[in-house]
Design an enzyme around this catalytic site. Structure first.
Site, PDB file in Angstrom:
ATOM      1  N   ARG A  23       0.772  -1.625   0.289  1.00  0.00           N
ATOM      2  CA  ARG A  23      -0.073   0.078  -0.167  1.00  0.00           C
ATOM      3  C   ARG A  23       0.436   1.139   0.204  1.00  0.00           C
ATOM      4  NH1 ARG A  23      -2.933  -1.304   5.577  1.00  0.00           N
ATOM      5  NH2 ARG A  23      -1.215  -1.454   5.603  1.00  0.00           N
ATOM      6  N   GLU A  28       6.299   6.765  12.070  1.00  0.00           N
ATOM      7  CA  GLU A  28       6.666   8.073  12.971  1.00  0.00           C
ATOM      8  C   GLU A  28       7.007   9.470  12.630  1.00  0.00           C
ATOM      9  OE1 GLU A  28       7.035   6.939  17.241  1.00  0.00           O
ATOM     10  OE2 GLU A  28       4.744   6.057  16.790  1.00  0.00           O
ATOM     11  N   GLN A  46       5.247  25.389  17.652  1.00  0.00           N
ATOM     12  CA  GLN A  46       4.934  25.969  16.325  1.00  0.00           C
ATOM     13  C   GLN A  46       5.061  24.882  15.644  1.00  0.00           C
ATOM     14  OE1 GLN A  46       5.854  30.185  15.999  1.00  0.00           O
ATOM     15  NE2 GLN A  46       5.851  29.864  13.945  1.00  0.00           N
ATOM     16  N   ASP A  47       4.749  24.836  14.102  1.00  0.00           N
ATOM     17  CA  ASP A  47       5.093  23.826  12.784  1.00  0.00           C
ATOM     18  C   ASP A  47       4.827  24.705  12.300  1.00  0.00           C
ATOM     19  OD1 ASP A  47       5.125  21.792  14.282  1.00  0.00           O
ATOM     20  OD2 ASP A  47       3.393  20.785  12.926  1.00  0.00           O
ATOM     21  N   ASN A  48       5.773  24.792  11.180  1.00  0.00           N
ATOM     22  CA  ASN A  48       6.542  25.463   9.897  1.00  0.00           C
ATOM     23  C   ASN A  48       6.023  25.076   8.709  1.00  0.00           C
ATOM     24  OD1 ASN A  48       5.917  27.489  11.718  1.00  0.00           O
ATOM     25  ND2 ASN A  48       8.510  27.988  11.986  1.00  0.00           N
ATOM     26  N   ARG A  58      17.018  28.721   0.917  1.00  0.00           N
ATOM     27  CA  ARG A  58      15.922  29.654   1.995  1.00  0.00           C
ATOM     28  C   ARG A  58      17.237  29.814   2.839  1.00  0.00           C
ATOM     29  NH1 ARG A  58      10.687  30.051   2.270  1.00  0.00           N
ATOM     30  NH2 ARG A  58       9.414  29.616   0.288  1.00  0.00           N
ATOM     31  N   HIS A  61      18.604  31.634   8.050  1.00  0.00           N
ATOM     32  CA  HIS A  61      18.343  31.902   9.656  1.00  0.00           C
ATOM     33  C   HIS A  61      18.525  31.876  10.783  1.00  0.00           C
ATOM     34  CE1 HIS A  61      15.294  32.703   5.965  1.00  0.00           C
ATOM     35  NE2 HIS A  61      16.457  33.220   6.015  1.00  0.00           N
ATOM     36  N   LYS A  71      14.932  23.079  16.623  1.00  0.00           N
ATOM     37  CA  LYS A  71      14.200  22.962  15.220  1.00  0.00           C
ATOM     38  C   LYS A  71      14.792  21.102  15.145  1.00  0.00           C
ATOM     39  CE  LYS A  71      14.259  27.471  12.731  1.00  0.00           C
ATOM     40  NZ  LYS A  71      15.140  27.804  11.090  1.00  0.00           N
ATOM     41  N   HIS A 118      20.253  28.237  10.174  1.00  0.00           N
ATOM     42  CA  HIS A 118      19.604  27.277   9.583  1.00  0.00           C
ATOM     43  C   HIS A 118      18.726  27.438   7.861  1.00  0.00           C
ATOM     44  CE1 HIS A 118      16.227  24.854   8.074  1.00  0.00           C
ATOM     45  NE2 HIS A 118      17.096  23.526   8.108  1.00  0.00           N
ATOM     46  N   TYR A 131       8.900  22.036   9.570  1.00  0.00           N
ATOM     47  CA  TYR A 131       9.621  22.591  10.527  1.00  0.00           C
ATOM     48  C   TYR A 131       8.940  22.611  12.108  1.00  0.00           C
ATOM     49  CZ  TYR A 131      11.577  26.358   7.091  1.00  0.00           C
ATOM     50  OH  TYR A 131      12.161  26.946   6.130  1.00  0.00           O
ATOM     51  N   LYS A 168      15.032  40.076   0.589  1.00  0.00           N
ATOM     52  CA  LYS A 168      15.496  39.559   2.027  1.00  0.00           C
ATOM     53  C   LYS A 168      17.104  38.894   2.410  1.00  0.00           C
ATOM     54  CE  LYS A 168      14.072  39.253   6.597  1.00  0.00           C
ATOM     55  NZ  LYS A 168      13.479  39.816   7.325  1.00  0.00           N
ATOM     56  N   ASP A 169      16.598  37.686   1.270  1.00  0.00           N
ATOM     57  CA  ASP A 169      18.243  36.656   2.338  1.00  0.00           C
ATOM     58  C   ASP A 169      19.398  36.908   1.050  1.00  0.00           C
ATOM     59  OD1 ASP A 169      17.273  35.112   3.915  1.00  0.00           O
ATOM     60  OD2 ASP A 169      16.520  33.703   2.111  1.00  0.00           O
TER      61      ASP A 169
END
Length: 179
Positions: A23, A28, A46-48, A58, A61, A71, A118, A131, A168-169
Site C-alpha cells: 500500500r 512516526e 510551532q510547526d511551519n 532559504r 536564518h 528545530k 539554518h 519545521y 531579504k536573503d
C-alpha cells in the site's frame, strides 16, 4: 528510530523506522517520549511549512536569544540539501556547518539545537519542507548569515546562476561581519 550524531555537538540526523508494504509506507515522524529518550527532551510549540521550487535557497536564518529555536526539520515532498551552522559563542565548532540531503524517499530528519543558523537548497523540481520549532517566531530577534559566505564555503549543490533568493536573503551579512 535511528539517531546519527554529527561531529557538531547536539546536531543529529534522525532516521525513522519506516514500514513498507504494497500500500505504501508508514512511519512516526515524531514521538515526544522516544525523542526525549534518544535525542533530547523538547517541547515543540510551532510547526511551519514551506513550498519552494528548484534552486531556491532559504537561509541561513536564526533567532537570537531569548527567542532562539531548536528545530526538527524534514521534507514531505521532493529533495533538499539541509544546512546548519554552529553560532554558539564559545563552541569548539563555532562557524562550522553540517549538511545532509533530506527527501521524501529517505525520510531523514535533522534536529538542530538552539544556537544554529539554518537553511536549505531545493534540489528537486519542487519541495515541501516542514519545521517543528520549540519557541515561537519573534521577528525582532531574527538574524541571518549570507548563503554564499566564503568562510563557510557551503556547497549548496545548485549552480550559482540557478540560485533563487528572497530580496531579504540576498542582503544577509557574512558571519565575520556579525561579530
Amino acid at each position: 528510530m535511528k539517531v546519527i550524531w554529527t561531529d557538531i555537538e547536539g546536531l543529529a540526523v534522525i532516521e525513522p523506522a519506516v514500514f513498507n508494504d504494497p500500500r505504501g509506507c508508514f512511519f512516526e515522524s515524531f514521538n515526544e517520549k522516544v525523542f526525549a529518550e534518544k535525542v533530547v527532551p523538547v517541547k515543540f510549540v510551532q510547526d511551519n511549512e514551506s513550498r519552494s521550487s528548484y534552486g531556491v535557497v532559504r537561509g541561513l536564518h536564526f533567532q537570537r536569544p531569548p527567542y532562539a529555536q531548536a528545530k526538527l526539520v524534514r521534507v514531505v515532498k521532493g529533495r533538499v540539501l539541509d544546512v546548519a551552522v554552529d553560532l554558539r559563542e564559545g563552541s569548539p565548532t563555532y562557524g562550522r556547518h553540517f549538511s545532509v540531503e533530506l527527501s521524501d524517499e529517505n525520510h531523514r530528519m535533522l534536529f538542530i539545537p538552539r544556537g544554529f543558523a539554518h537553511g536549505f537548497s531545493v534540489l528537486s523540481e519542487d519541495a515541501v519542507f516542514q519545521y517543528k520549532c520549540d519557541n515561537y517566531y519573534h521577528p525582532e530577534s531574527e538574524g541571518a548569515v549570507a548563503w554564499n559566505d566564503p568562510d563557510l564555503a557551503i556547497d549548496w549543490r545548485v549552480p550559482e546562476e540557478d540560485v533563487i533568493l528572497s530580496t531579504k536573503d540576498a542582503r544577509n551579512p557574512f558571519l565575520k561581519d556579525m561579530r
